[in-house]
Scaffold this motif. Structure first.
Motif, PDB file in Angstrom:
ATOM      1  N   VAL A 170       0.847  -1.188   0.000  1.00  0.00           N
ATOM      2  CA  VAL A 170       0.000   0.000   0.000  1.00  0.00           C
ATOM      3  C   VAL A 170       0.884   1.240   0.000  1.00  0.00           C
ATOM      4  O   VAL A 170       1.772   1.358   0.849  1.00  0.00           O
ATOM      5  CB  VAL A 170      -0.893   0.003   1.266  1.00  0.00           C
ATOM      6  N   ASN A 202      -3.288  -1.029  -8.481  1.00  0.00           N
ATOM      7  CA  ASN A 202      -4.628  -0.470  -8.350  1.00  0.00           C
ATOM      8  C   ASN A 202      -4.520   0.988  -7.942  1.00  0.00           C
ATOM      9  O   ASN A 202      -3.948   1.295  -6.899  1.00  0.00           O
ATOM     10  CB  ASN A 202      -5.411  -1.214  -7.271  1.00  0.00           C
ATOM     11  N   THR A 203      -5.068   1.866  -8.766  1.00  0.00           N
ATOM     12  CA  THR A 203      -5.048   3.279  -8.396  1.00  0.00           C
ATOM     13  C   THR A 203      -6.415   3.638  -7.837  1.00  0.00           C
ATOM     14  O   THR A 203      -7.441   3.207  -8.357  1.00  0.00           O
ATOM     15  CB  THR A 203      -4.754   4.160  -9.618  1.00  0.00           C
ATOM     16  N   THR A 204      -6.407   4.417  -6.773  1.00  0.00           N
ATOM     17  CA  THR A 204      -7.656   4.735  -6.100  1.00  0.00           C
ATOM     18  C   THR A 204      -8.001   6.190  -6.350  1.00  0.00           C
ATOM     19  O   THR A 204      -7.345   7.082  -5.815  1.00  0.00           O
ATOM     20  CB  THR A 204      -7.522   4.466  -4.595  1.00  0.00           C
ATOM     21  N   PHE A 222     -12.063  -2.507  -2.603  1.00  0.00           N
ATOM     22  CA  PHE A 222     -10.754  -3.102  -2.338  1.00  0.00           C
ATOM     23  C   PHE A 222     -10.855  -4.622  -2.219  1.00  0.00           C
ATOM     24  O   PHE A 222      -9.962  -5.343  -2.630  1.00  0.00           O
ATOM     25  CB  PHE A 222     -10.137  -2.449  -1.112  1.00  0.00           C
ATOM     26  N   THR A 256     -10.305  -6.229  -5.458  1.00  0.00           N
ATOM     27  CA  THR A 256      -8.964  -6.197  -6.060  1.00  0.00           C
ATOM     28  C   THR A 256      -7.899  -6.897  -5.218  1.00  0.00           C
ATOM     29  O   THR A 256      -6.714  -6.793  -5.532  1.00  0.00           O
ATOM     30  CB  THR A 256      -8.498  -4.741  -6.261  1.00  0.00           C
ATOM     31  N   SER A 311      -0.789  -7.348  -5.128  1.00  0.00           N
ATOM     32  CA  SER A 311      -1.606  -6.166  -5.430  1.00  0.00           C
ATOM     33  C   SER A 311      -0.929  -4.949  -4.839  1.00  0.00           C
ATOM     34  O   SER A 311      -0.642  -4.913  -3.648  1.00  0.00           O
ATOM     35  CB  SER A 311      -3.017  -6.295  -4.853  1.00  0.00           C
ATOM     36  N   TYR A 366      -1.196  -0.864  -4.234  1.00  0.00           N
ATOM     37  CA  TYR A 366      -2.231   0.167  -4.173  1.00  0.00           C
ATOM     38  C   TYR A 366      -1.609   1.553  -4.191  1.00  0.00           C
ATOM     39  O   TYR A 366      -0.827   1.891  -3.312  1.00  0.00           O
ATOM     40  CB  TYR A 366      -3.084  -0.020  -2.909  1.00  0.00           C
ATOM     41  N   SER A 405      -5.381   4.015  -1.178  1.00  0.00           N
ATOM     42  CA  SER A 405      -6.043   2.777  -0.753  1.00  0.00           C
ATOM     43  C   SER A 405      -7.261   3.062   0.110  1.00  0.00           C
ATOM     44  O   SER A 405      -7.782   4.176   0.108  1.00  0.00           O
ATOM     45  CB  SER A 405      -5.056   1.957   0.061  1.00  0.00           C
TER      46      SER A 405
END
Lengths: 492, 492
Positions: free
Chosen positions: A296, A324-326, A342, A345, A353, A355, A358
């Motif tokens: 993260v 993963n872009t938040t 979340f 993903t 994964s 982030y 996050s």
């Protein structure tokens, strides 16, 4: 038979018709008020779960109702924690989801059976996960109704006999496994007795007379929904406080990171190459040992998250990691609990994964900007610790990095971006607005790190004033934590 | 070695940096113009697919890029047609999706290997499905870029040797199956030679010098995107015609359905009970024989779809059917091809998907209201026939029912709804507006049935003026088609 002969089936039919109309009316309110509803059916084999849940399905509007059956777990399901499939398939706000068997059946299957890839050994922590899962949903406004169906042994055997007599349904009767069924019943009885394990009570239904069971079920659903709607209206009228104010300076995890630690270009190149090589090996070992990894990244705007992540993934095999872009939540994310997106993903076993921002948004931007109420973000510390614990119980490694830069360094980087035509798109008015709230964010982050820095999921603050130093430091941290967990446990 | 020593790696690095900046710039345009992009990497084992696709991933913005790897098919994938996972994971408009191996690799795996549940025997029809799939996407504006990586045998073996020498990556080298790899290469060569099988050309890349391969790949991606953006702008400025006008009466499938055919209450009850009993057996047989069933309901507003579906599902086991209602598309549905949301709901083998309205909306409401251009809905006849053929090739039964009521009967029902407090929510202004366009809809439906009534996926128009008659007739049709397909093939 004599008991049945005294039943007034005509009267039952009349009552049912009224209950169905009532259920339809309530569902329209539930939908308008965007209340999510989960209705669970558990019970032994051939105890009427199918018939009863189908009757409920028929009473409801298919547009706002989903049906979800728990089967023997697939490989995809076994490669993720117990509550993954139910978290991902939680109802959209305003929807009613019906679960034919649920996390309870899956829990019992996992503890009783030796599935390949099943990583669970600790019953107690799983029961805690179930309780936490239900609590998080209920606190979020979900109405959870749980039915346990009781049936007499005679009636159960009669159902199975009927299936067996028809050549086209015979194969279904063969699925009945008396031993499995008994184990299920025993475990369920323990859970049912332990009232403390959950905030949502169980509703018992006697299935022996189907028509009576249907009405009992519909009566329960309508009366619980009525109460939930009243409760929802009461809560909606309450005053909701939101944060966004600075409460004064205090010590915290971010202290002392304003100074600049640098690293020479040559040393940087050498270290980076070595770390990337080790990271590639870590990835293959994660895969081979079926360990999921969460990395993260949080940090100030322009703190260097993007460049950092790039150095992390450069050496990796792209088939086993995902970044993963938040950003601001989209329509369907807004219509679920903040943790939902979340859950969708999380890495499966052996995968990584990463982030870029996050679930910690809840405790930073959502708190500071007032998108979450004080009650909501205050609750989130525990919810997030529970969520991460669900992952680490399953064997995942969870690493959380905060990229810190000083206020002066941020200004320099903002100005750089503004003047470079290839980077100008990276900077927005929002970045400048966030910068004005620097102290409020420091306070929120200090609280966040204090309350969510856990042994199973530690926070590491990285001094990001020198980009090269930060990249090496972050990658070194990740590699060292992973090597320790992967190679020390079982030797090299 | 001598060839390599003449390569100017510094020059290559400079070119790469420029290409990466260019790719980032183009991606921001692609995103703003909402153009979907699919980029495929195929090639033998250890030919550089991972390295190359990772380089592309690094050049792009993670927020608008997805990576999708094709592995050994899971049970979930084997229980659906070849193109299911790729249809569901097609890019959102504006997104770039990278496919590490693709439908080509899956196709070869399916025809070469004996997976349990693999229902395909006919290679030719699969190649046609692939062509149709790509054509539908390209016609919808998707940019499809396909890379095939060539590598010398020596270089390939060198890659594998390196993996084998490191104890932590050794296991990966063991995955290499020379025989499988050769079969893959042979089949791919056939497909590559047959230029006609697809509208999207293959780009060949020599992988032997990695840095050169990376630049070649980035050059191709940027130049294809540039052309696609220009083409998109040109098309956007074209005049787009939309329908919505009545062209004059003509004969069609809906003729002669205005009369009322009735059925007595007692006969209705007896027939319904018998048919529901048979339908329940059909469901179990579908499950046992692993045959998926589609039942599509279309028809006039207030035509009785809801009541009809209710009688169909009443006897069913809810764990093996789902009712999908098709309303106006939501945000993520609007950001995909119109068929996407139906791909996400197709039944897996042995299951039933019932559609209360369906993909035929493209040829009715979208045509009549002008939501789709003339070009779009004209193309849809073929696209829909292809879509249904993908299902029936896989062994699915596809049944399409149109519930017809006369204009007078509709008026009676509208007025009934308006005056019943339990039904008034069912009627909206839109229903009244649709009614005004009765003749235009008749024309659209006549065209639709004429062009999509196929032997593998027939249309049946049901006279719905008497609700009881329609319910019995619809259920009878479904039961008889299924019994014929399920029991006649292999005997009882």
């Amino acid at each position: 038979m004599s008991a049945i002969s005294t039943i007034d089936f005509k009267e039952l039919k009349k009552e049912k018709d009224e209950l169905v109309v009532r259920a339809g009316y309530l569902q329209r309110l539930i939908m308008a008020k965007k209340i999510p509803v989960m209705i669970v059916f558990e019970g032994v084999h051939a105890s009427g779960k199918g018939r009863l849940s189908n009757e409920l399905l028929l009473a409801l509007d298919a547009r706002y109702t989903d049906f979800y059956a728990t089967h023997k777990p697939t490989e995809d399901e076994l490669r993720r924690p117990l509550l993954w499939q139910y978290s991902v398939n939680a109802p959209t706000y305003g929807n009613i989801n019906i679960y034919y068997r649920s996390w309870y059946s899956l829990y019992i299957a996992l503890i009783n059976q030796k599935f390949e890839l099943n990583r669970y050994t600790d019953k107690k922590s799983l029961v805690k996960e179930i309780r936490d899962f239900e609590k998080t949903l209920i606190d979020d406004g979900t109405v959870l109704i749980k039915f346990y169906l009781n049936i007499s042994k005679e009636k159960q055997m009669e159902h199975i006999r009927k299936m067996r007599e028809n050549p086209r349904t015979m194969w279904r009767a063969q699925e009945y496994d008396a031993e499995n069924d008994e184990r299920y019943e025993q475990e369920m009885k323990k859970l049912l007795k332990d009232g403390n394990h959950s905030e949502a009570p169980w509703h018992h239904i006697e299935y022996d007379v189907r028509e009576r069971a249907v009405n009992e079920m519909l009566r329960t659903v309508t009366s619980v929904l009525e109460k939930a709607i009243a409760e929802h209206d009461r809560k909606s009228s309450e005053l909701k406080e939101r944060d966004g104010k600075f409460k004064g300076p205090k010590d915290g995890a971010l202290d002392g990171f304003d100074k600049c630690i640098t690293i020479e270009k040559k040393e940087y190149r050498e270290k980076l190459e070595n770390l990337q090589q080790r990271m590639r090996e870590v990835q293959y070992t994660l895969y081979q040992k079926k360990v999921p990894l969460f990395v993260v990244y949080e940090g100030w705007d322009a703190g260097g998250k993007g460049g950092n992540i790039k150095r992390l993934v450069e050496p990796l095999d792209p088939t086993m990691y995902i970044v993963n872009t938040t950003a601001a939540p989209n329509e369907s994310e807004r219509n679920h609990n903040y943790l939902w997106r979340f859950w969708t993903t999380i890495p499966k076993s052996g995968h990584i994964s990463i982030y870029d921002r996050s679930w910690y948004g809840r405790l930073m931007v959502e708190r500071v900007e007032g998108f979450a109420t004080n009650q909501e973000w205050s609750r989130a510390y525990q919810e997030i610790n529970d969520f991460e614990e669900s992952q680490t119980n399953f064997g995942a490694i969870v690493i959380k990095l905060f990229l810190y830069i000083s206020k002066e360094e941020q200004l320099t980087r903002f100005e750089d971006r503004q003047s470079d035509p290839n980077k100008v798109w990276k900077i927005t008015d929002e970045d400048w607005r966030n910068r004005e709230k620097w102290d409020i964010y420091v306070e929120a982050v200090n609280d966040m790190i204090e309350k969510t820095d856990k042994k199973n999921a530690p926070w590491i603050v990285i001094n990001g004033n020198d980009k090269r130093y930060a990249r090496v430091k972050a990658l070194e941290t990740i590699v060292e934590i992973c090597e320790k967990k992967l190679y020390e446990k079982s030797g090299k």
